[in-house]
Scaffold this active site. Sequence first.
Site, PDB file in Angstrom:
ATOM      1  N   CYS A 112       0.818  -1.224   0.000  1.00 50.90           N
ATOM      2  CA  CYS A 112       0.000   0.000   0.000  1.00 50.90           C
ATOM      3  C   CYS A 112       0.850   1.270   0.000  1.00 50.90           C
ATOM      4  O   CYS A 112       0.337   2.356  -0.290  1.00 50.90           O
ATOM      5  CB  CYS A 112      -0.934   0.021   1.197  1.00 50.90           C
ATOM      6  SG  CYS A 112      -1.974  -1.433   1.275  1.00 50.90           S
ATOM      7  N   HIS A 236      -3.130   7.118   3.127  1.00 50.00           N
ATOM      8  CA  HIS A 236      -3.599   5.848   2.572  1.00 50.00           C
ATOM      9  C   HIS A 236      -4.979   5.555   3.155  1.00 50.00           C
ATOM     10  O   HIS A 236      -5.205   5.679   4.357  1.00 50.00           O
ATOM     11  CB  HIS A 236      -2.595   4.750   2.936  1.00 50.00           C
ATOM     12  CG  HIS A 236      -3.083   3.378   2.625  1.00 50.00           C
ATOM     13  ND1 HIS A 236      -3.669   3.055   1.422  1.00 50.00           N
ATOM     14  CD2 HIS A 236      -3.081   2.233   3.364  1.00 50.00           C
ATOM     15  CE1 HIS A 236      -3.999   1.772   1.438  1.00 50.00           C
ATOM     16  NE2 HIS A 236      -3.657   1.260   2.595  1.00 50.00           N
ATOM     17  N   ASN A 266     -10.200  -0.148   0.746  1.00 52.73           N
ATOM     18  CA  ASN A 266      -8.738  -0.035   0.676  1.00 52.73           C
ATOM     19  C   ASN A 266      -8.279  -0.574  -0.683  1.00 52.73           C
ATOM     20  O   ASN A 266      -8.360  -1.776  -0.928  1.00 52.73           O
ATOM     21  CB  ASN A 266      -8.144  -0.848   1.836  1.00 52.73           C
ATOM     22  CG  ASN A 266      -6.635  -0.863   1.833  1.00 52.73           C
ATOM     23  OD1 ASN A 266      -5.989  -0.432   0.875  1.00 52.73           O
ATOM     24  ND2 ASN A 266      -6.060  -1.387   2.895  1.00 52.73           N
TER      25      ASN A 266
HETATM   26  O1  UT7 Z   1      -3.387  -1.385   3.794  1.00 52.22           O
HETATM   27  C1  UT7 Z   1      -3.224  -1.878   5.085  1.00 52.22           C
HETATM   28  C2  UT7 Z   1      -4.274  -2.922   5.317  1.00 52.22           C
HETATM   29  N1  UT7 Z   1      -4.750  -3.190   6.596  1.00 52.22           N
HETATM   30  C3  UT7 Z   1      -5.194  -2.316   7.508  1.00 52.22           C
HETATM   31  O2  UT7 Z   1      -5.101  -1.139   7.422  1.00 52.22           O
HETATM   32  C4  UT7 Z   1      -5.875  -2.957   8.668  1.00 52.22           C
HETATM   33  C5  UT7 Z   1      -5.679  -2.219   9.972  1.00 52.22           C
HETATM   34  N2  UT7 Z   1      -6.620  -2.740  10.961  1.00 52.22           N
HETATM   35  C6  UT7 Z   1      -7.900  -2.354  10.986  1.00 52.22           C
HETATM   36  O3  UT7 Z   1      -8.328  -1.536  10.205  1.00 52.22           O
HETATM   37  C7  UT7 Z   1      -8.781  -2.939  12.079  1.00 52.22           C
HETATM   38  O4  UT7 Z   1      -7.982  -3.670  12.978  1.00 52.22           O
HETATM   39  C8  UT7 Z   1      -9.892  -3.851  11.498  1.00 52.22           C
HETATM   40  C9  UT7 Z   1     -10.925  -3.007  10.761  1.00 52.22           C
HETATM   41  C10 UT7 Z   1      -9.329  -4.899  10.584  1.00 52.22           C
HETATM   42  C11 UT7 Z   1     -10.613  -4.558  12.662  1.00 52.22           C
HETATM   43  O5  UT7 Z   1     -11.130  -3.611  13.559  1.00 52.22           O
HETATM   44  P1  UT7 Z   1     -10.873  -3.767  15.124  1.00 52.22           P
HETATM   45  O6  UT7 Z   1     -11.619  -2.680  15.783  1.00 52.22           O
HETATM   46  O7  UT7 Z   1      -9.384  -3.823  15.339  1.00 52.22           O
HETATM   47  O8  UT7 Z   1     -11.550  -5.136  15.414  1.00 52.22           O
HETATM   48  P2  UT7 Z   1     -10.892  -6.446  16.062  1.00 52.22           P
HETATM   49  O9  UT7 Z   1      -9.881  -7.028  15.162  1.00 52.22           O
HETATM   50  O10 UT7 Z   1     -10.519  -6.110  17.457  1.00 52.22           O
HETATM   51  O11 UT7 Z   1     -12.135  -7.427  16.048  1.00 52.22           O
HETATM   52  C12 UT7 Z   1     -13.291  -7.172  16.822  1.00 52.22           C
HETATM   53  C13 UT7 Z   1     -14.297  -8.304  16.580  1.00 52.22           C
HETATM   54  C14 UT7 Z   1     -13.695  -9.705  16.561  1.00 52.22           C
HETATM   55  O12 UT7 Z   1     -14.572 -10.538  17.252  1.00 52.22           O
HETATM   56  P3  UT7 Z   1     -14.175 -11.068  18.722  1.00 52.22           P
HETATM   57  O13 UT7 Z   1     -12.940 -11.854  18.541  1.00 52.22           O
HETATM   58  O14 UT7 Z   1     -14.000  -9.824  19.556  1.00 52.22           O
HETATM   59  O15 UT7 Z   1     -15.394 -11.875  19.097  1.00 52.22           O
HETATM   60  C15 UT7 Z   1     -13.710 -10.083  15.087  1.00 52.22           C
HETATM   61  O16 UT7 Z   1     -13.889 -11.474  14.901  1.00 52.22           O
HETATM   62  O17 UT7 Z   1     -14.908  -8.114  15.283  1.00 52.22           O
HETATM   63  C16 UT7 Z   1     -14.928  -9.361  14.593  1.00 52.22           C
HETATM   64  N3  UT7 Z   1     -14.898  -9.110  13.147  1.00 52.22           N
HETATM   65  C17 UT7 Z   1     -16.007  -8.870  12.418  1.00 52.22           C
HETATM   66  N4  UT7 Z   1     -17.297  -8.802  12.758  1.00 52.22           N
HETATM   67  C18 UT7 Z   1     -18.183  -8.519  11.780  1.00 52.22           C
HETATM   68  C19 UT7 Z   1     -13.829  -9.055  12.332  1.00 52.22           C
HETATM   69  N5  UT7 Z   1     -14.221  -8.784  11.071  1.00 52.22           N
HETATM   70  C20 UT7 Z   1     -15.572  -8.669  11.106  1.00 52.22           C
HETATM   71  C21 UT7 Z   1     -16.538  -8.378  10.127  1.00 52.22           C
HETATM   72  N6  UT7 Z   1     -17.821  -8.313  10.508  1.00 52.22           N
HETATM   73  N7  UT7 Z   1     -16.223  -8.160   8.840  1.00 52.22           N
END
Ligand code: UT7
Length: 311
Positions: A112, A236, A266
């Site tokens: 990215c 980004h 993204n």
């Molecule tokens: O170009 C670079 C690419 N990557 C990035 O920039 C990613 C950077 N990270 C992020 O943007 C965030 O970490 C995410 C958007 C990926 C996730 O958000 P978060 O607030 O960090 O959520 P989390 O990983 O703490 O997950 C919270 C919960 C989890 O459930 P449990 O384990 O707490 O029960 C996940 O399983 O949300 C769950 N979850 C979802 N729920 C519904 C993860 N993906 C989804 C989804 N829909 N699509």
Amino acid sequence: MKAGILGTGHYAPEKILTNFDMEKIVDTSDEWIRTRTGIEERRIASDEEDTSDLAYKAALNALTEAGIKAEDLDLIMVATVTPDQSFPTVSCKIQDRLGANKAAAMDISAACAGFMYGVITAKQFIETGAYKHVLIIGADKLSKITDWTDRNTCVLFGDGAGAAVMGPVSEEKGILSFELGSDGSGGKHLAQEGSHIVMNGREVFKFAVRQMPESSVNVVEKAGYAKEDVDYLIPHQANIRIMEAARQRLGIEPEKLAVNVNKYGNTSAASIPIALSEGVKNGKIKDNDLVVLVGFGGGLTWGAVALKWGK
Ligand code: UT7
């Protein structure tokens, strides 16, 4: 001699996949995606459209805006992690399709942050006087390496391309400062394994929320400006929460932050040049504005520039 941006262009495929469409593919909700990421919909390329097709359309658009003919290009760089194939490169395909008969061509792989690596490489060639006109394209078709059964990743990405033609500009304009970096020890947090993207979202988030604000401030200070002088911040487009962290660290108003993650998700290397091209076309970027471009990505990699808009 100073290097600056002479013209920009972008292209996004027609097909729109909304969060409500995603609800039918994996166990997710519009509410979760919007509140955690800011994404509402993304574009997905058709089977007939590969990365080079997206890149080509963005390139044509940028050349037109710059008023530069393909024959006048000295170098073409395409930042991508989803080339049509490993070789010939996407940049060579673009060189041929444009008829850029005196241009060298290479692809850049920095995920990215790839467009930032391209812009900063172009700056060196231009400022040494070695090359005059350089075309940089950020293009990715992430949909072909997305695991459509993994809700942690598939809701985040989209396809697209953005481009910039760079060349010499007057002494008070163009790129004032830059920063590039890498940390391979974090590579495991965001990678292509087999044919699919795997990601530790929380770890990437922690890295990004620290690195993007820090790099933004660094380039502004290196350029001899105060943080609040920034007229337009183009980060980004991965997650609105990470982008907001960079804006708040600079202490600038919300309307000075480029946001299109809601429309495209993204788009990897394409995200910064798409936002840049849109910013020029919708009048958000004006002559003499202090603009900051900042990106991070798999690798891990990052890069930023501060520039004075105009020729
Ligand atoms: O170009 C670079 C690419 N990557 C990035 O920039 C990613 C950077 N990270 C992020 O943007 C965030 O970490 C995410 C958007 C990926 C996730 O958000 P978060 O607030 O960090 O959520 P989390 O990983 O703490 O997950 C919270 C919960 C989890 O459930 P449990 O384990 O707490 O029960 C996940 O399983 O949300 C769950 N979850 C979802 N729920 C519904 C993860 N993906 C989804 C989804 N829909 N699509």
